[in-house]
Structures are given as C-alpha cells and as structure tokens.
Design a protein around this motif. Sequence first.
Motif: not given
Lengths: 306, 66
Positions: A68-72, A255, B64-66
């Motif tokens: 996942g790409t969230g939180g970077a 993620a 961005q998410g998930g």
Amino acid sequence: MAPGRNTGRDTGLTAKANQNVKDGDMEDGKRTGVHANGTGNGANVQNAADADRLVIAGDELGSRLIMGTGGAPSMHVLREALVASGTELTTVAMRRVDPAARGSVLDVLAGCGIRVLPNTAGCFTAGEAVLTAKLAREALGTSWVKLEVIADEQTLLPDPIELVEAAEQLVADGFTVLPYTNDDPVLARRLEQAGCAAVMPLGSPIGSGLGIRNPHNIELIVERAGVPVILDAGLGTASDAALAMELGCDAVLLATAVTRAQSPARMAAAMRYAVEAGRLARLAGRIPKRHHAQASSPFEGLATGG
Amino acid sequence: MNVIVNGEPRELPEGSSVTEAVAAVTASGAGVAAALNDEVVRRSAWDATTLREADRLEVLTAVQGG
C-alpha cells in the motif's frame, strides 16, 4: 500445522518444489549433493521459487508482497520503499482532486513499473464503494479493485453485510474484486461464492501493527479457499509476514508497517525476504511440534568415560 | 449557473460541459474520473455532457492510500 488446503493448488506447488529438489539430488549423483555442491540443490530451489508465481484471476505476479502507499512521508521515501519491497502490485486510494497537490503517486508507480490496485478505502456503504470502484476503473483503466467497506472509523473493521452486497454488484459489473475482509472463514467463503478473485482477511485492525491475532482462523480460511488468500492489515514487522505465509496465505498486503517504519526502505526489504522465507517454509513442510525433545545426533558410538 | 464541484459551490457559464467543469479544478486530465450526480461519466462523453443548475460533480484521482 494444517495440511495443504483441499483445493489441491498448494499440494501441487509443494509437489513441484520437492520434485525439483529431488531432481537436483539425482543430478548430483548422491544424496549429499545439498552440501557438497552448492550450485545443485540451491539453484533448483531458487528455480522452484522463481516458478512459484502468485496467480490472481489468471494474471501472474512475481512477488507475493502487495504494497500500500498510505502513510509514506514523501514520494521519494515511497519510491525507495516500493523498489526495496520488490512488489509488482500496489494500492492507491481514490479522492477528490487537490489542485495544490505536488507529485502524483501514479507517477511513482509508473516509474517503478508497478501495477496499480485502486481501493475503496473510506467507504461505509456498498453504494459508496461501488461508485468509487467505477470511478477508479474509469480513471486508472483497471477493473481490479481492493474492495474495502468499513463499519466505523475507530476500528476500521469491515462491515460484512455491505461488503458482500458491494462484492456481488461489482462482480456482476465485470470487476476483479479483492475484498478486505474479517478473519472469518464463513464470510471468506461467502465472498468467494460471490465471485471474488481472492479473499483478503485481516491479521488485526488496519495500522495497528498487532500482527495475526487469530492464526487458527487464517488457517481455516486457507484450508477452505479456492481462490488466493492474501493476509491484509495489521502486520507490524517481518515475522508477522513470514507467519502469514507459513500459515498458507498466498500473499500479504501491507502498508503502514513499511511506510511508518523508522526506515521504510529497510523494512520493505525485510518484508520482501520474510514473505519469501515464509513461502519457502510453507512449501518445505515444517516438522511437527513435539512435547519432548528428539535428539538430532545418534546415541550410538558415544565415548564412555570413567 | 450554480453547481457543486467536489463539494464546493461554483458558478459556471450556462451549458458548461463536464470537460469545462473538470478543468476548473484540475489542470491534468490524466488519471482523473468524474461522476455527475453519483453516475460515472465516461471520458468519451465529457464534452457532450452538459451540466444543469444544482448538479453535483465529483472529480477524483488516485492518492496515497491502502
């Protein structure tokens, strides 16, 4: 540890991997080939690992780690982590365009050659999730969707009623549906019967880092599933990912464990190796657990003193 | 003509198309999708689809998410 699931897929892979190892022994001409010739079995095990591809809805993926790409904290950090993870499929969320946004996550994924998997994160009803999935298909040109229908903001746990409803509607509309679900074997089966291409049970709540709280349920889901099982959510560190694979999951999706780690790229690499190690261990077939010790050295021939 | 684009009231010329309304909130059309009153409008239909008073348009992209 439970035997392979009843679908025969796992058994087939195990048999294939073992066959390759056996062939290596024969080529070496002796059973000691494992240690005497490092290129023999080692190479064959590696070849077996390379041939052991994740297949979802007929599409092959070389990596069993879905990111996942969230939180970077930045696109730069995200890019480094994705590259280190070796992932080939990565999720994004769909949100209203922000005219002030700088850099696009889509550019990062395209630059890394990673396939995009849109999600329906933040949706509370089947209707919201279906609309979001349709917008994602139009915007990104993919009919794959990570279906997420949550019940409340505190737990972020899936709402099973809305989830099944959304899954049925999306399958009927031609989507390849990968649902984020509770670690409930019954619900997982219902989602599979609804036509989902995989089931993605949580290990623990999203972003919690609590790992796999009910390994037995994950094993039950794996045993009964006829579609890939992807452990999704709650993983905190590499051993959690390895455990997921050892339990028989086909892949893991994570993620936060990477993007919010102190060193995201380093944790991404750790997750990559953990997934590979866990998969190999699953295929290798672990020893049964025993109550008492079992000596690995022979008792015969011991020197006697005094 | 007053419409709601991404939750914000906007005044657009009478007969504005989805293409024109989308251009009001984003310069890039790539990776963007639009829904008019909760129905997705295919990209190929953006030019020919005109907005009416009080229409709600959602314009989404990947983040961005998930």
